[in-house]
Design a protein around this motif. Structure first.
Motif, PDB file in Angstrom:
ATOM      1  N   SER A 152       0.815  -1.215   0.000  1.00 29.10           N
ATOM      2  CA  SER A 152       0.000   0.000   0.000  1.00 29.10           C
ATOM      3  C   SER A 152       0.848   1.264   0.000  1.00 29.10           C
ATOM      4  O   SER A 152       0.350   2.354  -0.302  1.00 29.10           O
ATOM      5  N   LYS A 153       2.141   1.133   0.321  1.00 27.31           N
ATOM      6  CA  LYS A 153       3.031   2.293   0.348  1.00 27.31           C
ATOM      7  C   LYS A 153       3.626   2.597  -1.024  1.00 27.31           C
ATOM      8  O   LYS A 153       4.204   3.661  -1.234  1.00 27.31           O
TER       9      LYS A 153
ATOM     10  N   GLY B 250      -9.406  -0.630   1.355  1.00 30.59           N
ATOM     11  CA  GLY B 250      -9.149  -1.505   2.502  1.00 30.59           C
ATOM     12  C   GLY B 250      -8.714  -0.709   3.716  1.00 30.59           C
ATOM     13  O   GLY B 250      -9.127  -0.989   4.842  1.00 30.59           O
ATOM     14  N   LYS B 251      -7.875   0.293   3.472  1.00 28.28           N
ATOM     15  CA  LYS B 251      -7.393   1.140   4.569  1.00 28.28           C
ATOM     16  C   LYS B 251      -8.540   1.908   5.200  1.00 28.28           C
ATOM     17  O   LYS B 251      -8.645   2.032   6.422  1.00 28.28           O
ATOM     18  N   ARG B 252      -9.446   2.423   4.363  1.00 28.45           N
ATOM     19  CA  ARG B 252     -10.578   3.193   4.879  1.00 28.45           C
ATOM     20  C   ARG B 252     -11.561   2.303   5.622  1.00 28.45           C
ATOM     21  O   ARG B 252     -12.170   2.733   6.608  1.00 28.45           O
ATOM     22  N   LYS B 253     -11.705   1.077   5.164  1.00 28.42           N
ATOM     23  CA  LYS B 253     -12.576   0.141   5.875  1.00 28.42           C
ATOM     24  C   LYS B 253     -12.024  -0.119   7.274  1.00 28.42           C
ATOM     25  O   LYS B 253     -12.755  -0.161   8.259  1.00 28.42           O
ATOM     26  N   GLN B 254     -10.695  -0.305   7.342  1.00 29.92           N
ATOM     27  CA  GLN B 254     -10.045  -0.527   8.633  1.00 29.92           C
ATOM     28  C   GLN B 254     -10.258   0.681   9.538  1.00 29.92           C
ATOM     29  O   GLN B 254     -10.537   0.543  10.732  1.00 29.92           O
ATOM     30  N   PHE B 255     -10.160   1.876   8.963  1.00 40.44           N
ATOM     31  CA  PHE B 255     -10.345   3.102   9.743  1.00 40.44           C
ATOM     32  C   PHE B 255     -11.769   3.194  10.286  1.00 40.44           C
ATOM     33  O   PHE B 255     -11.983   3.541  11.440  1.00 40.44           O
TER      34      PHE B 255
ATOM     35  N   GLN C 294      -3.578   5.536  13.857  1.00 45.35           N
ATOM     36  CA  GLN C 294      -2.476   4.876  13.160  1.00 45.35           C
ATOM     37  C   GLN C 294      -2.812   4.477  11.728  1.00 45.35           C
ATOM     38  O   GLN C 294      -1.981   4.644  10.831  1.00 45.35           O
ATOM     39  N   PRO C 295      -4.014   3.943  11.462  1.00 47.97           N
ATOM     40  CA  PRO C 295      -4.335   3.611  10.065  1.00 47.97           C
ATOM     41  C   PRO C 295      -4.394   4.836   9.154  1.00 47.97           C
ATOM     42  O   PRO C 295      -4.255   4.705   7.942  1.00 47.97           O
ATOM     43  N   ILE C 296      -4.590   6.014   9.723  1.00 50.67           N
ATOM     44  CA  ILE C 296      -4.720   7.225   8.917  1.00 50.67           C
ATOM     45  C   ILE C 296      -3.365   7.871   8.650  1.00 50.67           C
ATOM     46  O   ILE C 296      -3.048   8.234   7.509  1.00 50.67           O
ATOM     47  N   ILE C 297      -2.546   8.027   9.682  1.00 51.18           N
ATOM     48  CA  ILE C 297      -1.306   8.802   9.522  1.00 51.18           C
ATOM     49  C   ILE C 297      -0.039   8.030   9.879  1.00 51.18           C
ATOM     50  O   ILE C 297       1.063   8.542   9.659  1.00 51.18           O
TER      51      ILE C 297
ATOM     52  N   LYS D  10       4.191   1.882  14.039  1.00 52.07           N
ATOM     53  CA  LYS D  10       4.077   0.773  14.983  1.00 52.07           C
ATOM     54  C   LYS D  10       3.997   1.202  16.445  1.00 52.07           C
ATOM     55  O   LYS D  10       3.832   0.356  17.325  1.00 52.07           O
ATOM     56  N   ALA D  11       4.096   2.480  16.711  1.00 52.86           N
ATOM     57  CA  ALA D  11       4.102   2.922  18.113  1.00 52.86           C
ATOM     58  C   ALA D  11       3.557   4.338  18.214  1.00 52.86           C
ATOM     59  O   ALA D  11       3.224   4.972  17.217  1.00 52.86           O
ATOM     60  N   TYR D  12       3.482   4.829  19.455  1.00 48.38           N
ATOM     61  CA  TYR D  12       3.025   6.205  19.659  1.00 48.38           C
ATOM     62  C   TYR D  12       3.589   6.739  20.965  1.00 48.38           C
ATOM     63  O   TYR D  12       4.005   5.997  21.851  1.00 48.38           O
ATOM     64  N   PHE D  13       3.591   8.059  21.070  1.00 46.75           N
ATOM     65  CA  PHE D  13       4.020   8.751  22.286  1.00 46.75           C
ATOM     66  C   PHE D  13       2.875   9.615  22.754  1.00 46.75           C
ATOM     67  O   PHE D  13       2.304  10.399  21.977  1.00 46.75           O
TER      68      PHE D  13
END
Length: 228
Positions: free
Chosen positions: A65-66, A93-98, A118-121, A217-220
């Motif tokens: 997808s990238k 598929g990405k929008r469905k996941q969102f 995460q699925p958006i940005i 894969k992560a966040y702060f």
């Protein structure tokens, strides 16, 4: 070696026929892509070409997808129309996941926010700044893109953030932006912007609940780390 055209395969092995006879869950990723692109090239069937495309990204749909339309067109047999079809299908598929993530009825933690954003940005190659607007029960009223920038920064107009909050009669705000570099450490500008927005919320009787830096894969979380 002369390729074996899909039309010469057993009917059970043709992707479209297999889909109709046995259902979508029986198809491999390569077979699904083969249906999208319809045909291969002189040396490869649509399925073989699809397998080669998948192998180039480690058989990982997220990595696929990238790929840009231009990168997909590097494969022989993939023109602009086929590349556009692949990109469009993966975006659906990405929008469905969102949409599935958006079904979270109430924000109870930074993890809930990360699951939505995460699925958006998370996998973007440029920075984007978003705000989640919440009501008094911490339910999401809207999530809104405030700005879109380059590889290392994006400009944020604070007035746009609060204009939207007033329109929605929001009570709480959660800020989110991504770091394409994968680094989770907030920059000095991230910290200063957060302070500026938090100071403005007092005047408008709003609550700044958190600011998340998102990677693939992560966040702060500023709130979790006690720096809000």
């Amino acid at each position: 070696m002369k390729k074996l055209a899909i039309k010469s395969w057993s009917q059970d092995d043709r992707p479209r026929e297999k889909l109709l006879l046995k259902g979508k869950n029986t198809l491999s990723d390569a077979e699904l892509i083969a249906i999208l692109i319809s045909s291969g090239n002189r040396e490869e069937s649509a399925v073989d070409l699809s397998k080669r495309i998948l192998q180039s990204v480690g058989n990982n749909l997220n990595n696929l997808s990238k790929l840009s339309i231009e990168e997909l067109m590097h494969f022989k047999g993939i023109g602009e129309a086929k590349a556009t079809t692949i990109v469009t299908a993966l975006e659906f598929g990405k929008r469905k996941q969102f949409e599935k993530k958006q079904q979270i009825s109430k924000i109870t933690s930074s993890f809930d926010v990360a699951k939505i954003m995460q699925p958006i940005i998370g996998d973007l190659e440029h920075e984007e700044f978003w705000v989640l607007y919440l009501n008094n029960s911490n339910k999401i009223l809207a999530n809104h893109q405030i700005s879109k920038g380059g590889l290392t920064a994006t400009l944020v107009d604070v007035r746009i953030i609060f204009k939207k909050a007033l329109e929605l009669f929001a009570v709480g705000l959660i800020l989110c932006h991504n770091h394409p570099s994968g680094k989770l450490i907030p920059s000095n500008s991230d910290i200063e912007l957060t302070k500026k927005i938090k100071k403005a919320t007092f005047t408008l009787d709003l609550k700044l609940l958190d600011h998340l830096i998102i990677t693939e894969k992560a966040y702060f979380s500023f709130a979790d780390e006690g720096v809000l």
